[in-house]
Design a protein around this motif. Structure first.
Motif, PDB file in Angstrom:
ATOM      1  N   PRO A 231       0.832  -1.217   0.000  1.00 14.15           N
ATOM      2  CA  PRO A 231       0.000   0.000   0.000  1.00 14.15           C
ATOM      3  C   PRO A 231       0.865   1.265   0.000  1.00 14.15           C
ATOM      4  N   GLY A 232       0.614   2.142  -0.948  1.00 14.37           N
ATOM      5  CA  GLY A 232       1.330   3.405  -1.013  1.00 14.37           C
ATOM      6  C   GLY A 232       2.797   3.282  -1.370  1.00 14.37           C
ATOM      7  N   GLY A 233       3.218   2.106  -1.878  1.00 12.39           N
ATOM      8  CA  GLY A 233       4.638   1.860  -2.135  1.00 12.39           C
ATOM      9  C   GLY A 233       5.083   2.180  -3.553  1.00 12.39           C
ATOM     10  N   THR A 234       6.317   1.795  -3.841  1.00 13.10           N
ATOM     11  CA  THR A 234       6.902   2.106  -5.146  1.00 13.10           C
ATOM     12  C   THR A 234       6.235   1.321  -6.272  1.00 13.10           C
ATOM     13  N   THR A 235       5.922   0.044  -6.018  1.00  7.27           N
ATOM     14  CA  THR A 235       5.395  -0.801  -7.097  1.00  7.27           C
ATOM     15  C   THR A 235       4.012  -0.354  -7.537  1.00  7.27           C
ATOM     16  N   ILE A 236       3.124  -0.075  -6.584  1.00  9.21           N
ATOM     17  CA  ILE A 236       1.764   0.347  -6.955  1.00  9.21           C
ATOM     18  C   ILE A 236       1.805   1.691  -7.667  1.00  9.21           C
ATOM     19  N   THR A 237       2.796   2.506  -7.336  1.00  8.66           N
ATOM     20  CA  THR A 237       2.955   3.786  -8.043  1.00  8.66           C
ATOM     21  C   THR A 237       3.296   3.532  -9.508  1.00  8.66           C
ATOM     22  N   GLY A 238       4.202   2.579  -9.747  1.00  4.18           N
ATOM     23  CA  GLY A 238       4.548   2.225 -11.126  1.00  4.18           C
ATOM     24  C   GLY A 238       3.403   1.537 -11.851  1.00  4.18           C
ATOM     25  N   VAL A 239       2.691   0.645 -11.153  1.00  2.00           N
ATOM     26  CA  VAL A 239       1.556  -0.062 -11.754  1.00  2.00           C
ATOM     27  C   VAL A 239       0.496   0.927 -12.225  1.00  2.00           C
TER      28      VAL A 239
END
Length: 267
Positions: A231-239
């Motif tokens: 949640p709120g991390g780097t991967t979901i930002t890229g996704v």
């Protein structure tokens, strides 16, 4: 002992030979190779130690299974020439893209045992994905024989022939789509300051590892994706960026377009 003949000694034929010999499915003296280009035969004999032939009729006469590892236009030229030599009990395997079983039957007759196979270029590194379809006179045991051949250099599954164009769009064209993705991943890293050589290594290994996770864990790709996206991390930002830019829709459209083109070429 069953014998196998390769009509064609190109890159795909050589990949298949390497897999067969490594898996010890056939002895060297049970494998025959014919190619009209003599230097290719010399290379095959030197690298694999199998029997090479300069007469296509002799290849067919000596082989229980005949694999035509040639381009579609070449196959349509040579089949009428060798049809008279092929016997009904022999298995004829074609890896020529777009050439249907019906077309092969027109050349060889309805009683001929015919299999159509679509491997892909990762066969060259022992990681092919091959689709196998057969006509009604091929037995389940014979299909298993052919599956074993193609599983010696990757994975292979039986599919209805009507799915072959989809196979072409997915696993046939798919490696090119994956190469584009690897290149794009690496470009992103280069933009952020990583060296090009290191970026390609990291990107390629990341794709390899992710693919292996899907295959070995049997988990849905979405579940594996969720395991990485905090949640709120780097991967979901890229996704979010990939979804906004349409990666999923573009990939689906690419597979569909390649499938449609395969249908057009087959007609």
């Amino acid at each position: 002992m069953a014998t196998i003949g390769f009509y064609g000694a190109g890159n795909m034929g050589q990949a298949m030979l390497a897999g067969l010999l490594e898996a010890k499915l056939y002895a060297q003296d049970a494998i025959f190779v014919y190619d009209a280009y003599k230097p290719s035969l010399e290379k095959i004999k030197e690298n694999f130690g199998v029997k090479t032939l300069t007469d296509s009729d002799e290849l067919i006469q000596k082989s229980d299974i005949i694999i035509f590892a040639v381009k579609p236009n070449v196959l349509l030229e040579v089949l009428p020439q060798v049809a008279k030599v092929i016997k009904n009990e022999q298995l004829v395997v074609s890896i020529a893209a777009g050439i249907t079983i019906d077309t092969l039957v027109d050349c060889l007759g309805e009683t001929q045992k015919i299999l159509r196979v679509m491997p892909n270029t990762p066969a060259l590194v022992g990681e092919a994905m091959s689709a196998v379809a057969a006509n009604a006179v091929v037995t389940s045991e014979e299909i298993a024989q052919v599956l074993a051949i193609f599983r010696s250099f990757g994975k292979a599954e039986v599919v209805p022939e009507k799915m072959m164009d989809c196979v072409t769009g997915l696993s046939g064209s798919g490696p090119a789509f994956v190469y584009l993705f690897i290149e794009a991943l690496a470009d992103g890293a280069v933009f952020e300051g990583m060296s090009r050589e290191m970026a390609y290594e990291f990107a390629a290994q990341t794709v390899l590892g992710a693919a292996k996770m899907v295959i070995e864990t049997k988990e849905h790709p979405g579940v594996l994706k969720d395991q990485v996206t905090s949640p709120g991390g780097t991967t979901i930002t890229g996704v979010k960026v990939l979804e906004t830019e349409g990666l999923r829709a573009a990939t689906m459209a690419a597979v569909s377009a390649a499938t449609k083109k395969s249908r057009q070429l087959g007609n």
